[in-house]
Design a protein around this motif. Structure first.
Motif, PDB file in Angstrom:
ATOM      1  N   LEU A  15       0.809  -1.211   0.000  1.00 42.43           N
ATOM      2  CA  LEU A  15       0.000   0.000   0.000  1.00 42.43           C
ATOM      3  C   LEU A  15       0.846   1.267   0.000  1.00 42.43           C
ATOM      4  O   LEU A  15       0.315   2.376  -0.136  1.00 42.43           O
ATOM      5  N   GLY A  16       2.155   1.099   0.158  1.00 43.65           N
ATOM      6  CA  GLY A  16       3.031   2.263   0.225  1.00 43.65           C
ATOM      7  C   GLY A  16       3.027   2.952   1.567  1.00 43.65           C
ATOM      8  O   GLY A  16       3.402   4.119   1.680  1.00 43.65           O
ATOM      9  N   LEU A  17       2.609   2.235   2.603  1.00 44.60           N
ATOM     10  CA  LEU A  17       2.575   2.789   3.955  1.00 44.60           C
ATOM     11  C   LEU A  17       3.846   2.444   4.711  1.00 44.60           C
ATOM     12  O   LEU A  17       4.522   1.467   4.399  1.00 44.60           O
ATOM     13  N   ALA A  18       4.136   3.245   5.723  1.00 44.17           N
ATOM     14  CA  ALA A  18       5.278   2.941   6.587  1.00 44.17           C
ATOM     15  C   ALA A  18       4.985   1.670   7.374  1.00 44.17           C
ATOM     16  O   ALA A  18       3.899   1.518   7.933  1.00 44.17           O
ATOM     17  N   VAL A  19       5.939   0.766   7.401  1.00 44.08           N
ATOM     18  CA  VAL A  19       5.767  -0.495   8.120  1.00 44.08           C
ATOM     19  C   VAL A  19       6.129  -0.280   9.588  1.00 44.08           C
ATOM     20  O   VAL A  19       7.241   0.125   9.910  1.00 44.08           O
ATOM     21  N   GLN A  20       5.147  -0.526  10.471  1.00 43.13           N
ATOM     22  CA  GLN A  20       5.364  -0.314  11.900  1.00 43.13           C
ATOM     23  C   GLN A  20       5.975  -1.547  12.572  1.00 43.13           C
ATOM     24  O   GLN A  20       6.975  -1.455  13.264  1.00 43.13           O
ATOM     25  N   ASP A  21       5.342  -2.680  12.378  1.00 35.09           N
ATOM     26  CA  ASP A  21       5.791  -3.921  13.017  1.00 35.09           C
ATOM     27  C   ASP A  21       6.073  -4.978  11.961  1.00 35.09           C
ATOM     28  O   ASP A  21       5.331  -5.104  10.983  1.00 35.09           O
ATOM     29  N   ARG A  22       7.126  -5.729  12.195  1.00 34.73           N
ATOM     30  CA  ARG A  22       7.485  -6.807  11.273  1.00 34.73           C
ATOM     31  C   ARG A  22       7.356  -8.143  11.990  1.00 34.73           C
ATOM     32  O   ARG A  22       7.993  -8.361  13.021  1.00 34.73           O
ATOM     33  N   ASP A  23       6.500  -8.997  11.448  1.00 31.57           N
ATOM     34  CA  ASP A  23       6.317 -10.332  12.001  1.00 31.57           C
ATOM     35  C   ASP A  23       6.816 -11.354  10.982  1.00 31.57           C
ATOM     36  O   ASP A  23       6.640 -11.175   9.773  1.00 31.57           O
ATOM     37  N   TYR A  24       7.403 -12.419  11.505  1.00 34.68           N
ATOM     38  CA  TYR A  24       8.002 -13.431  10.632  1.00 34.68           C
ATOM     39  C   TYR A  24       7.443 -14.809  10.973  1.00 34.68           C
ATOM     40  O   TYR A  24       7.105 -15.092  12.130  1.00 34.68           O
ATOM     41  N   MET A  34      15.295 -23.123  17.270  1.00 39.10           N
ATOM     42  CA  MET A  34      15.190 -21.669  17.453  1.00 39.10           C
ATOM     43  C   MET A  34      16.005 -21.219  18.664  1.00 39.10           C
ATOM     44  O   MET A  34      16.728 -20.225  18.607  1.00 39.10           O
ATOM     45  N   VAL A  35      15.866 -21.949  19.760  1.00 42.09           N
ATOM     46  CA  VAL A  35      16.626 -21.599  20.972  1.00 42.09           C
ATOM     47  C   VAL A  35      18.119 -21.731  20.713  1.00 42.09           C
ATOM     48  O   VAL A  35      18.928 -20.896  21.153  1.00 42.09           O
ATOM     49  N   ALA A  36      18.501 -22.776  19.962  1.00 41.30           N
ATOM     50  CA  ALA A  36      19.911 -22.984  19.645  1.00 41.30           C
ATOM     51  C   ALA A  36      20.476 -21.836  18.811  1.00 41.30           C
ATOM     52  O   ALA A  36      21.671 -21.526  18.900  1.00 41.30           O
ATOM     53  N   GLU A  37      19.591 -21.176  18.020  1.00 41.22           N
ATOM     54  CA  GLU A  37      20.015 -20.039  17.199  1.00 41.22           C
ATOM     55  C   GLU A  37      20.042 -18.736  17.988  1.00 41.22           C
ATOM     56  O   GLU A  37      20.370 -17.680  17.445  1.00 41.22           O
ATOM     57  N   GLY A  38      19.652 -18.796  19.261  1.00 41.38           N
ATOM     58  CA  GLY A  38      19.706 -17.605  20.107  1.00 41.38           C
ATOM     59  C   GLY A  38      18.380 -16.895  20.291  1.00 41.38           C
ATOM     60  O   GLY A  38      18.306 -15.856  20.953  1.00 41.38           O
ATOM     61  N   LYS A  40      14.679 -16.093  21.751  1.00 36.61           N
ATOM     62  CA  LYS A  40      14.117 -16.217  23.097  1.00 36.61           C
ATOM     63  C   LYS A  40      12.634 -16.576  23.007  1.00 36.61           C
ATOM     64  O   LYS A  40      11.844 -15.837  22.411  1.00 36.61           O
ATOM     65  N   PRO A  41      12.215 -17.716  23.574  1.00 41.46           N
ATOM     66  CA  PRO A  41      10.799 -18.108  23.513  1.00 41.46           C
ATOM     67  C   PRO A  41       9.934 -17.196  24.379  1.00 41.46           C
ATOM     68  O   PRO A  41      10.275 -16.912  25.534  1.00 41.46           O
ATOM     69  N   VAL A  42       8.796 -16.729  23.819  1.00 43.88           N
ATOM     70  CA  VAL A  42       7.881 -15.854  24.567  1.00 43.88           C
ATOM     71  C   VAL A  42       6.427 -16.278  24.424  1.00 43.88           C
ATOM     72  O   VAL A  42       5.568 -15.799  25.148  1.00 43.88           O
ATOM     73  N   GLY A  43       6.109 -17.163  23.475  1.00 42.43           N
ATOM     74  CA  GLY A  43       4.723 -17.539  23.228  1.00 42.43           C
ATOM     75  C   GLY A  43       4.187 -18.478  24.291  1.00 42.43           C
ATOM     76  O   GLY A  43       4.820 -19.476  24.631  1.00 42.43           O
ATOM     77  N   ALA A  44       3.002 -18.145  24.835  1.00 38.52           N
ATOM     78  CA  ALA A  44       2.383 -19.017  25.825  1.00 38.52           C
ATOM     79  C   ALA A  44       1.473 -20.042  25.160  1.00 38.52           C
ATOM     80  O   ALA A  44       1.415 -21.196  25.579  1.00 38.52           O
ATOM     81  N   ASP A  45       0.756 -19.618  24.107  1.00 37.12           N
ATOM     82  CA  ASP A  45      -0.217 -20.494  23.458  1.00 37.12           C
ATOM     83  C   ASP A  45       0.352 -21.231  22.250  1.00 37.12           C
ATOM     84  O   ASP A  45      -0.167 -22.263  21.847  1.00 37.12           O
ATOM     85  N   PHE A  46       1.371 -20.673  21.626  1.00 35.13           N
ATOM     86  CA  PHE A  46       2.009 -21.311  20.473  1.00 35.13           C
ATOM     87  C   PHE A  46       3.439 -20.800  20.377  1.00 35.13           C
ATOM     88  O   PHE A  46       3.782 -19.775  20.995  1.00 35.13           O
ATOM     89  N   PRO A  47       4.304 -21.479  19.621  1.00 32.01           N
ATOM     90  CA  PRO A  47       5.738 -21.138  19.628  1.00 32.01           C
ATOM     91  C   PRO A  47       6.055 -19.802  18.948  1.00 32.01           C
ATOM     92  O   PRO A  47       6.024 -19.678  17.715  1.00 32.01           O
ATOM     93  N   VAL A  48       6.360 -18.802  19.745  1.00 36.15           N
ATOM     94  CA  VAL A  48       6.788 -17.480  19.267  1.00 36.15           C
ATOM     95  C   VAL A  48       8.112 -17.152  19.938  1.00 36.15           C
ATOM     96  O   VAL A  48       8.303 -17.427  21.127  1.00 36.15           O
ATOM     97  N   PHE A  49       9.003 -16.531  19.160  1.00 36.37           N
ATOM     98  CA  PHE A  49      10.349 -16.245  19.656  1.00 36.37           C
ATOM     99  C   PHE A  49      10.741 -14.813  19.293  1.00 36.37           C
ATOM    100  O   PHE A  49      10.304 -14.279  18.274  1.00 36.37           O
ATOM    101  N   LEU A  50      11.568 -14.214  20.130  1.00 40.14           N
ATOM    102  CA  LEU A  50      12.115 -12.893  19.830  1.00 40.14           C
ATOM    103  C   LEU A  50      13.520 -13.042  19.266  1.00 40.14           C
ATOM    104  O   LEU A  50      14.344 -13.806  19.778  1.00 40.14           O
ATOM    105  N   HIS A  51      13.778 -12.281  18.192  1.00 42.73           N
ATOM    106  CA  HIS A  51      15.107 -12.287  17.584  1.00 42.73           C
ATOM    107  C   HIS A  51      16.121 -11.753  18.586  1.00 42.73           C
ATOM    108  O   HIS A  51      15.856 -10.763  19.290  1.00 42.73           O
ATOM    109  N   PRO A  52      17.288 -12.364  18.688  1.00 45.37           N
ATOM    110  CA  PRO A  52      18.264 -11.946  19.717  1.00 45.37           C
ATOM    111  C   PRO A  52      18.741 -10.504  19.569  1.00 45.37           C
ATOM    112  O   PRO A  52      19.098  -9.875  20.568  1.00 45.37           O
ATOM    113  N   GLN A  53      18.749  -9.944  18.342  1.00 41.63           N
ATOM    114  CA  GLN A  53      19.189  -8.567  18.159  1.00 41.63           C
ATOM    115  C   GLN A  53      18.021  -7.598  17.945  1.00 41.63           C
ATOM    116  O   GLN A  53      17.881  -6.606  18.660  1.00 41.63           O
TER     117      GLN A  53
END
Length: 408
Positions: A15-24, A34-38, A40-53
């Motif tokens: 749409l040509g809009l500024a991207v606020q949040d990026r989900d992968y 995922m944990v071995a790659e660094g 951090k698990p945060v999902g309570a209901d399903f597997p979600v992880f935060l990128h280390p950087q």
């Protein structure tokens, strides 16, 4: 392991809009990898992880199967054999079911880009009906993209109506309804949120006080649009133009709630609607656990918006009474928000959107004059407590009288 940018980020880029949040979405990986790659698990209901950087969210590809009512009644399956197409299929709308690979190539198995070009909000699959929150999300996206003329696909509207009629929408929890409503208030044209809900029958089920306003007449002399529901939607959009503050917009939405409870025999007049409205606002806010600052401004606006419109005609003592009831001396910031909501009420009428509204400036001036009274000096004179309050009130009334007596 393959990683894809998904959802809103892909949609907004197109749409040509500024991207606020990026989900992968990560395909072909396990939580252990995922944990071995660094990550951090945060999902309570399903597997979600935060990128280390970057701290961006990375979710393992998953599917969902309905096993109960409401938006939490799902069984999630996540494993390396879940494909990207499987993951995208469980999403709500086609415009949110697109992905981009690490080379920037668009992956669009459900024709989301075409719907984006045509301004269509269309469900991805029949599984849409399993989550009642999606009704609210569709309405919110309609409000967000109203400037481009987005509309709900006929089949999607039909499915939403079926969800309402089957009782699935009754399982929405108050906190989630409020979260979506609050976000909708922040969109460019918040009235579209309510129009879409009304179009599928959800407005009457979720917000009966607002639905009751439609079809209720007002005097045409003061309200060329006549219909109270139409008026409130115009007021809401006027508030959106005047202020980015969702509290002001909520107050505008709630200001005439009492007119929906006027006995039909009294139509088109609505004597006493302010106090009736205050009771309805209290009930609404209690039901959805609306934050206190939203509730308090909405109550003030419901009760006293006519005082703002007629400020030049009020007795000085009535003006001070109103300011005290608003707690305007301890919370002066409320006055500007209140006046803005009242200005939206004035402008939310056919043909009034660009006319001047002198009461706004006058209300602010009487408040400033009353607030300028030196209460500390009065207290320092040593008079007994009750006398101090009476003298402060007298001086505030005198200050207001002086402002009101000045040439308009």
């Amino acid at each position: 392991m393959k990683i894809y940018l998904v959802g809103g980020a892909v949609r907004d880029k197109l749409l040509g809009l500024a991207v606020q949040d990026r989900d992968y979405v990560v395909v072909g990986a396990t939580p252990e990898q995922m944990v071995a790659e660094g990550f951090k698990p945060v999902g309570a209901d399903f597997p979600v992880f935060l990128h280390p950087q970057t701290k961006a969210e990375y979710a393992l590809a998953r599917t969902e199967r309905k096993q109960g009512h409401g938006y939490k009644g799902f069984k999630v399956y996540s494993a390396p054999d879940v494909t990207l197409e499987d993951d995208l299929l469980r999403r709500d709308l086609t415009i949110n079911a697109m992905a981009e690979d690490e080379s920037g190539v668009l992956i669009d198995p459900y024709q989301g880009a075409e719907d984006l070009r045509n301004g269509v909000l269309r469900h991805v699959s029949p599984a849409f009906a399993e989550d009642p929150v999606r009704i609210l999300r569709v309405a919110r996206f309609a409000a967000r993209f109203a400037q481009w003329g987005f509309h709900v696909a006929h089949g999607t509207n039909k499915l939403m109506r079926q969800m309402v009629e089957s009782g699935e929408a009754d399982h929405l929890v108050p906190e989630r309804v409020w979260a979506e409503l609050e976000r909708a208030l922040g969109e460019d044209k918040p009235s579209r949120f309510f129009e879409v809900l009304r179009g599928c029958g959800a407005l009457a089920r979720l917000f009966p006080e607002i639905d009751a306003l439609f079809g209720v007449p007002q005097p045409e002399k003061h309200h060329p649009e006549v219909d109270t529901g139409v008026h409130v939607m115009l007021v809401l959009d006027a508030a959106a133009k005047l202020s980015p503050d969702a509290r002001v917009r909520f107050a505008a939405l709630m200001h005439d709630l009492g007119k929906g409870a006027t006995p039909p025999a009294e139509w088109p007049r609505h004597i006493g609607h302010e106090e009736r409205g205050a009771g309805l606002v209290k009930n609404f806010c209690q039901r959805f656990r609306v934050p206190n600052d939203y509730r308090d401004l909405a109550l003030i606006t419901a009760r006293y918006h006519a005082h703002c419109h007629k400020i030049a005609e009020l007795r000085p003592a009535t003006v001070v009474d109103t300011l005290e009831a608003m707690d305007a001396f301890r919370r002066p910031e409320r006055v500007d928000m209140f006046v803005t909501a009242c200005e939206a009420d004035f402008r939310g009428r056919a043909g009034f959107d660009d006319k001047p509204y002198p009461p706004a400036g006058l209300f602010r001036r009487v408040h400033a004059a009353a607030r300028a009274v030196d209460t500390a000096a009065i207290a320092a004179n040593g008079a007994p407590g009750p006398d101090i309050g009476a003298r402060i009130r007298e001086q505030r009334i005198a200050a207001v009288r002086q402002v009101l007596s000045q040439p308009k």
